[in-house]
Write a protein that holds these residues in place. Structure first.
Motif, PDB file in Angstrom:
ATOM      1  N   MET A  20     -13.979  75.886  44.852  1.00 28.73           N
ATOM      2  CA  MET A  20     -12.855  76.786  44.571  1.00 28.73           C
ATOM      3  C   MET A  20     -12.189  76.413  43.241  1.00 28.73           C
ATOM      4  SD  MET A  20     -11.340  77.143  48.435  1.00 28.73           S
ATOM      5  CE  MET A  20      -9.802  77.819  47.916  1.00 28.73           C
ATOM      6  N   GLY A  21     -12.037  75.143  42.976  1.00 29.43           N
ATOM      7  CA  GLY A  21     -11.485  74.702  41.695  1.00 29.43           C
ATOM      8  C   GLY A  21     -12.375  75.112  40.533  1.00 29.43           C
ATOM      9  N   GLY A  22     -13.683  75.044  40.733  1.00 26.66           N
ATOM     10  CA  GLY A  22     -14.623  75.465  39.693  1.00 26.66           C
ATOM     11  C   GLY A  22     -14.521  76.955  39.397  1.00 26.66           C
ATOM     12  N   ILE A  23     -14.306  77.756  40.435  1.00 30.76           N
ATOM     13  CA  ILE A  23     -14.156  79.206  40.248  1.00 30.76           C
ATOM     14  C   ILE A  23     -12.888  79.499  39.454  1.00 30.76           C
ATOM     15  CG2 ILE A  23     -13.695  81.371  41.467  1.00 30.76           C
ATOM     16  CD1 ILE A  23     -15.630  80.366  43.661  1.00 30.76           C
ATOM     17  N   VAL A  24     -11.797  78.828  39.787  1.00 29.87           N
ATOM     18  CA  VAL A  24     -10.545  79.024  39.051  1.00 29.87           C
ATOM     19  C   VAL A  24     -10.720  78.620  37.592  1.00 29.87           C
ATOM     20  CG1 VAL A  24      -8.161  78.217  38.820  1.00 29.87           C
ATOM     21  CG2 VAL A  24      -9.066  78.819  41.066  1.00 29.87           C
ATOM     22  N   SER A  28     -10.531  81.114  34.214  1.00 28.34           N
ATOM     23  CA  SER A  28      -9.570  80.881  33.126  1.00 28.34           C
ATOM     24  C   SER A  28     -10.234  80.862  31.754  1.00 28.34           C
ATOM     25  CB  SER A  28      -8.802  79.579  33.357  1.00 28.34           C
ATOM     26  OG  SER A  28      -9.651  78.459  33.156  1.00 28.34           O
ATOM     27  N   LEU A  29     -11.541  80.797  31.684  1.00 27.87           N
ATOM     28  CA  LEU A  29     -12.226  80.788  30.389  1.00 27.87           C
ATOM     29  C   LEU A  29     -12.053  82.114  29.646  1.00 27.87           C
ATOM     30  CD1 LEU A  29     -15.537  78.937  31.317  1.00 27.87           C
ATOM     31  CD2 LEU A  29     -13.533  78.001  30.157  1.00 27.87           C
ATOM     32  N   ASP A  30     -11.783  83.203  30.364  1.00 35.29           N
ATOM     33  CA  ASP A  30     -11.592  84.518  29.746  1.00 35.29           C
ATOM     34  C   ASP A  30     -10.196  84.712  29.157  1.00 35.29           C
ATOM     35  OD1 ASP A  30     -14.139  85.272  30.434  1.00 35.29           O
ATOM     36  OD2 ASP A  30     -13.535  86.567  32.099  1.00 35.29           O
ATOM     37  N   ASN A  31      -9.239  83.879  29.529  1.00 39.55           N
ATOM     38  CA  ASN A  31      -7.843  84.107  29.151  1.00 39.55           C
ATOM     39  C   ASN A  31      -7.630  84.215  27.643  1.00 39.55           C
ATOM     40  OD1 ASN A  31      -7.237  84.155  31.828  1.00 39.55           O
ATOM     41  ND2 ASN A  31      -6.090  82.240  31.842  1.00 39.55           N
ATOM     42  N   ASP A  32      -8.310  83.408  26.851  1.00 37.78           N
ATOM     43  CA  ASP A  32      -8.137  83.487  25.396  1.00 37.78           C
ATOM     44  C   ASP A  32      -8.610  84.832  24.857  1.00 37.78           C
ATOM     45  OD1 ASP A  32      -7.026  80.975  25.276  1.00 37.78           O
ATOM     46  OD2 ASP A  32      -8.917  79.967  24.777  1.00 37.78           O
ATOM     47  N   ASP A  33      -9.743  85.324  25.350  1.00 36.61           N
ATOM     48  CA  ASP A  33     -10.241  86.633  24.906  1.00 36.61           C
ATOM     49  C   ASP A  33      -9.320  87.760  25.367  1.00 36.61           C
ATOM     50  OD1 ASP A  33     -12.509  86.013  23.397  1.00 36.61           O
ATOM     51  OD2 ASP A  33     -13.736  85.760  25.188  1.00 36.61           O
ATOM     52  N   LEU A  34      -8.792  87.671  26.580  1.00 33.18           N
ATOM     53  CA  LEU A  34      -7.880  88.696  27.075  1.00 33.18           C
ATOM     54  C   LEU A  34      -6.598  88.731  26.248  1.00 33.18           C
ATOM     55  CD1 LEU A  34      -8.196  88.227  30.939  1.00 33.18           C
ATOM     56  CD2 LEU A  34      -9.294  89.929  29.528  1.00 33.18           C
ATOM     57  N   SER A 154     -10.247  87.595  35.514  1.00 34.48           N
ATOM     58  CA  SER A 154      -8.925  87.117  35.113  1.00 34.48           C
ATOM     59  C   SER A 154      -7.996  88.259  34.727  1.00 34.48           C
ATOM     60  CB  SER A 154      -9.106  86.162  33.930  1.00 34.48           C
ATOM     61  OG  SER A 154      -7.983  85.368  33.738  1.00 34.48           O
ATOM     62  N   ILE A 155      -6.682  87.990  34.801  1.00 34.00           N
ATOM     63  CA  ILE A 155      -5.655  88.961  34.420  1.00 34.00           C
ATOM     64  C   ILE A 155      -4.639  88.264  33.521  1.00 34.00           C
ATOM     65  CG2 ILE A 155      -3.761  90.410  35.245  1.00 34.00           C
ATOM     66  CD1 ILE A 155      -5.239  90.770  37.850  1.00 34.00           C
ATOM     67  N   VAL A 156      -4.243  88.964  32.429  1.00 30.79           N
ATOM     68  CA  VAL A 156      -3.229  88.446  31.508  1.00 30.79           C
ATOM     69  C   VAL A 156      -2.224  89.561  31.236  1.00 30.79           C
ATOM     70  CG1 VAL A 156      -2.822  87.611  29.156  1.00 30.79           C
ATOM     71  CG2 VAL A 156      -4.800  86.806  30.419  1.00 30.79           C
ATOM     72  N   GLU A 157      -0.940  89.219  31.196  1.00 30.75           N
ATOM     73  CA  GLU A 157       0.106  90.179  30.845  1.00 30.75           C
ATOM     74  C   GLU A 157       0.613  89.841  29.451  1.00 30.75           C
ATOM     75  OE1 GLU A 157       2.847  89.759  34.102  1.00 30.75           O
ATOM     76  OE2 GLU A 157       1.766  91.241  35.294  1.00 30.75           O
ATOM     77  N   LEU A 158       0.603  90.852  28.564  1.00 28.63           N
ATOM     78  CA  LEU A 158       0.995  90.653  27.169  1.00 28.63           C
ATOM     79  C   LEU A 158       2.219  91.504  26.834  1.00 28.63           C
ATOM     80  CD1 LEU A 158      -2.573  90.982  25.606  1.00 28.63           C
ATOM     81  CD2 LEU A 158      -1.366  88.873  26.145  1.00 28.63           C
ATOM     82  N   ASP A 159       3.229  90.901  26.230  1.00 29.01           N
ATOM     83  CA  ASP A 159       4.386  91.651  25.749  1.00 29.01           C
ATOM     84  C   ASP A 159       4.056  92.268  24.405  1.00 29.01           C
ATOM     85  OD1 ASP A 159       6.021  90.972  27.928  1.00 29.01           O
ATOM     86  OD2 ASP A 159       6.557  89.071  27.007  1.00 29.01           O
ATOM     87  N   PHE A 160       4.652  93.430  24.107  1.00 24.68           N
ATOM     88  CA  PHE A 160       4.411  94.063  22.811  1.00 24.68           C
ATOM     89  C   PHE A 160       5.681  94.723  22.289  1.00 24.68           C
ATOM     90  CE2 PHE A 160       3.414  97.413  25.850  1.00 24.68           C
ATOM     91  CZ  PHE A 160       4.012  98.532  25.290  1.00 24.68           C
ATOM     92  N   ASP A 161       5.708  94.916  20.978  1.00 24.69           N
ATOM     93  CA  ASP A 161       6.784  95.609  20.269  1.00 24.69           C
ATOM     94  C   ASP A 161       6.094  96.310  19.104  1.00 24.69           C
ATOM     95  OD1 ASP A 161       9.055  96.522  19.054  1.00 24.69           O
ATOM     96  OD2 ASP A 161      10.001  94.559  18.837  1.00 24.69           O
TER      97      ASP A 161
END
Length: 164
Positions: A20-24, A28-34, A154-161
Motif C-alpha cells: 500500500m505504501g508503494g502504491i501511494v 505521487s510521482l505524477d504530482n509534478d507533472d499535474l 493522482s489529483i492536484v488542486e491548483l489556484d489561478f489568477d
C-alpha cells in the motif's frame, strides 16, 4: 512459544502495508507533472440578455494546457469572474459526474478550451458594469479560482489568477 501461523500472519500484514505504501509513492510521482498544468481566461462573450429579469448569460472560455508528460483530465474549475475589477459572479465548470474516460483528455503538450455558462443578475453587481456588459463595450475580464487536475493515479488542486 508462538504458533507457526501467527508469524505468517504478521509477515502478510507487513507485506500488505508495504505494498500500500508503494502504491501511494507510485501515485505521487505524477504530482509534478499535474502541477505543470496551466489555465488562462481565453474569452468572455455575451450570449443572452433577459431585459425583463435584468439577467445576462455569459459564455466563459478557459484555455487549459498540459505541458507535462502525463495525460490528465480537468474535472472541476471553480472561479470568480471580474469585469473591470468588480466581481460579477462565480461559476463552476464540472465534469465530475462523467467517468474519467469520458472527459476531455489533455495529452502532453495539448491545449483545450473549456466552456462554461455564467448567468449574472444586475441586482447582484454594479449597474454601471452590468450596462457596459450588455451594451457590448470593451471590458477587461479576469478570473481567480481553483482548478482540479487528475491523472489515473493522482489529483492536484491548483489556484489561478488570470486575465483575458
Amino acid at each position: 512459544m508462538n504458533p507457526p501461523g501467527r508469524s505468517i500472519l504478521v509477515i502478510a500484514i507487513v507485506a500488505l502495508l508495504g505494498m500500500m505504501g508503494g502504491i501511494v509513492y507510485y501515485a505521487s510521482l505524477d504530482n509534478d507533472d499535474l502541477s505543470m498544468a496551466t489555465i488562462e481566461l481565453q474569452s468572455v462573450e455575451l450570449t443572452d440578455v433577459n431585459s425583463v429579469e435584468s439577467r445576462a448569460t455569459l459564455q466563459v472560455i478557459f484555455l487549459v494546457a498540459n505541458p507535462g508528460e502525463v495525460t490528465v483530465t480537468v474535472p472541476v474549475i471553480t472561479y470568480q469572474l471580474y469585469a473591470d475589477g468588480s466581481q460579477i459572479g462565480q461559476g463552476t465548470y464540472s465534469t465530475e459526474d462523467v467517468a474519467m474516460p469520458g472527459r476531455a483528455a489533455f495529452y502532453p503538450d495539448a491545449e483545450i478550451p473549456l466552456k462554461n455558462k455564467l448567468t449574472i443578475v444586475m441586482s447582484d453587481i454594479n449597474k454601471t458594469v452590468y450596462d457596459k456588459i450588455i451594451s457590448g463595450q470593451t471590458i477587461q475580464y479576469s478570473a481567480t479560482g481553483m482548478m482540479t487536475v487528475e491523472s489515473a493515479w493522482s489529483i492536484v488542486e491548483l489556484d489561478f489568477d488570470t486575465r483575458s
